[in-house]
Design a protein around this motif. Structure first.
Motif, short mmCIF file in Angstrom:
data_model
loop_
_atom_site.label_atom_id
_atom_site.label_comp_id
_atom_site.label_asym_id
_atom_site.label_seq_id
_atom_site.Cartn_x
_atom_site.Cartn_y
_atom_site.Cartn_z
N SER A 55 -20.83 -21.78 46.43
CA SER A 55 -21.91 -23.08 46.51
C SER A 55 -21.48 -23.86 47.48
O SER A 55 -22.56 -24.49 48.11
CB SER A 55 -21.74 -23.74 45.16
N LEU A 56 -20.40 -24.33 47.69
CA LEU A 56 -19.98 -25.13 48.80
C LEU A 56 -20.57 -24.84 50.25
O LEU A 56 -21.06 -25.30 51.07
CB LEU A 56 -18.42 -25.48 49.20
N GLN A 57 -20.42 -23.34 50.60
CA GLN A 57 -20.47 -22.72 51.60
C GLN A 57 -22.36 -22.89 51.89
O GLN A 57 -22.65 -23.21 52.82
CB GLN A 57 -20.29 -21.20 51.59
N ALA A 58 -22.93 -22.77 50.81
CA ALA A 58 -24.30 -22.75 50.75
C ALA A 58 -24.80 -24.20 50.94
O ALA A 58 -25.85 -24.22 51.69
CB ALA A 58 -25.19 -22.03 49.38
N MET A 59 -24.09 -25.22 50.24
CA MET A 59 -24.66 -26.41 50.47
C MET A 59 -24.49 -27.01 52.06
O MET A 59 -25.27 -27.79 52.50
CB MET A 59 -23.83 -27.21 49.48
N ARG A 60 -23.32 -26.59 52.63
CA ARG A 60 -22.95 -26.70 53.96
C ARG A 60 -24.06 -26.04 54.93
O ARG A 60 -24.65 -26.89 55.78
CB ARG A 60 -21.57 -26.55 54.39
N CYS A 61 -24.58 -24.91 54.57
CA CYS A 61 -25.63 -24.49 55.33
C CYS A 61 -27.02 -25.32 55.08
O CYS A 61 -27.53 -25.47 56.12
CB CYS A 61 -25.91 -23.15 54.99
N GLU A 62 -27.21 -25.53 54.07
CA GLU A 62 -28.48 -26.30 53.62
C GLU A 62 -28.36 -27.73 54.20
O GLU A 62 -29.31 -28.23 54.78
CB GLU A 62 -28.47 -26.61 51.95
N ILE A 63 -27.32 -28.39 54.33
CA ILE A 63 -27.05 -29.90 54.79
C ILE A 63 -27.35 -29.73 56.49
O ILE A 63 -27.86 -30.46 57.07
CB ILE A 63 -25.91 -30.43 54.58
N ARG A 64 -26.66 -28.50 57.03
CA ARG A 64 -27.10 -28.38 58.54
C ARG A 64 -28.49 -27.98 58.69
O ARG A 64 -28.96 -28.72 59.59
CB ARG A 64 -26.21 -27.12 58.90
N ASP A 65 -29.21 -27.36 57.87
CA ASP A 65 -30.72 -26.94 58.12
C ASP A 65 -31.26 -28.39 57.66
O ASP A 65 -32.32 -28.48 58.69
CB ASP A 65 -30.98 -26.05 57.04
N GLU A 66 -30.95 -29.22 56.89
CA GLU A 66 -31.67 -30.57 56.72
C GLU A 66 -31.70 -31.45 57.87
O GLU A 66 -32.46 -31.96 58.27
CB GLU A 66 -31.20 -31.15 55.36
N ALA A 67 -30.39 -31.45 58.56
CA ALA A 67 -29.86 -32.31 59.78
C ALA A 67 -30.81 -31.72 60.99
O ALA A 67 -31.50 -32.64 61.73
CB ALA A 67 -28.58 -32.24 59.98
N LEU A 68 -30.86 -30.28 60.90
CA LEU A 68 -31.85 -30.09 62.11
C LEU A 68 -33.21 -30.30 62.03
O LEU A 68 -34.00 -30.75 62.80
CB LEU A 68 -31.68 -28.52 62.27
N ASP A 69 -33.79 -30.16 60.59
CA ASP A 69 -35.13 -30.51 60.36
C ASP A 69 -35.28 -31.83 60.80
O ASP A 69 -36.49 -32.52 61.22
CB ASP A 69 -35.64 -30.24 59.00
N LYS A 70 -34.49 -32.65 60.49
CA LYS A 70 -34.60 -34.35 60.58
C LYS A 70 -34.75 -34.66 62.05
O LYS A 70 -35.38 -35.45 62.37
CB LYS A 70 -33.13 -34.84 59.85
N GLU A 71 -33.84 -34.08 62.74
CA GLU A 71 -33.98 -34.06 64.43
C GLU A 71 -35.31 -33.84 64.59
O GLU A 71 -35.82 -34.45 65.82
CB GLU A 71 -32.79 -33.34 65.03
N LYS A 72 -35.96 -32.69 64.18
CA LYS A 72 -37.37 -32.25 64.64
C LYS A 72 -38.38 -33.28 64.08
O LYS A 72 -39.37 -32.95 64.50
CB LYS A 72 -37.50 -30.77 64.29
N GLY A 73 -38.00 -34.00 63.29
CA GLY A 73 -38.93 -34.83 62.54
C GLY A 73 -39.68 -34.36 61.46
O GLY A 73 -40.78 -34.64 61.03
N TYR A 74 -39.10 -33.58 60.68
CA TYR A 74 -39.49 -33.05 59.42
C TYR A 74 -40.95 -32.03 59.60
O TYR A 74 -41.92 -32.82 59.85
CB TYR A 74 -39.71 -33.88 58.41
N LYS A 75 -40.80 -31.05 59.67
CA LYS A 75 -42.05 -30.04 59.94
C LYS A 75 -43.35 -30.43 58.99
O LYS A 75 -43.38 -30.83 58.04
CB LYS A 75 -41.76 -28.64 59.85
#
Length: 75
Positions: A55-75
């Motif tokens: 679960s930690l591995q999945a959550m870390r991937c999810e947080i990475r994805d969220e950070a990238l989306d935030k940089e892009k300005g939330y699709k």
């Protein structure tokens, strides 16, 4: 009926909180494993910690994805 707008502003904080709690639970389970003589309990806690690590591995991937989306300005 109106749909609520997609508010993802706190996703990173929420996911990080869940990561922190999961790590704490793993540590607490490790302490219990060290203290108990019950082999069934040890096995159950070890199995649970394995699932937590996945679960930690999945959550870390999810947080990475969220950070990238935030940089892009939330699709």
């Amino acid at each position: 009926m109106k749909n609520k707008p997609d508010d993802r502003t706190d996703n990173i904080d929420r996911i990080q909180y869940n990561i922190d709690r999961t790590i704490l639970n793993c540590e607490l389970a490790d302490e219990m494993i060290a203290k108990t003589d019950d082999s069934k309990m040890k096995q159950a806690l070890e199995d649970k910690n394995e699932r937590r690590l996945e679960s930690l591995q999945a959550m870390r991937c999810e947080i990475r994805d969220e950070a990238l989306d935030k940089e892009k300005g939330y699709k």
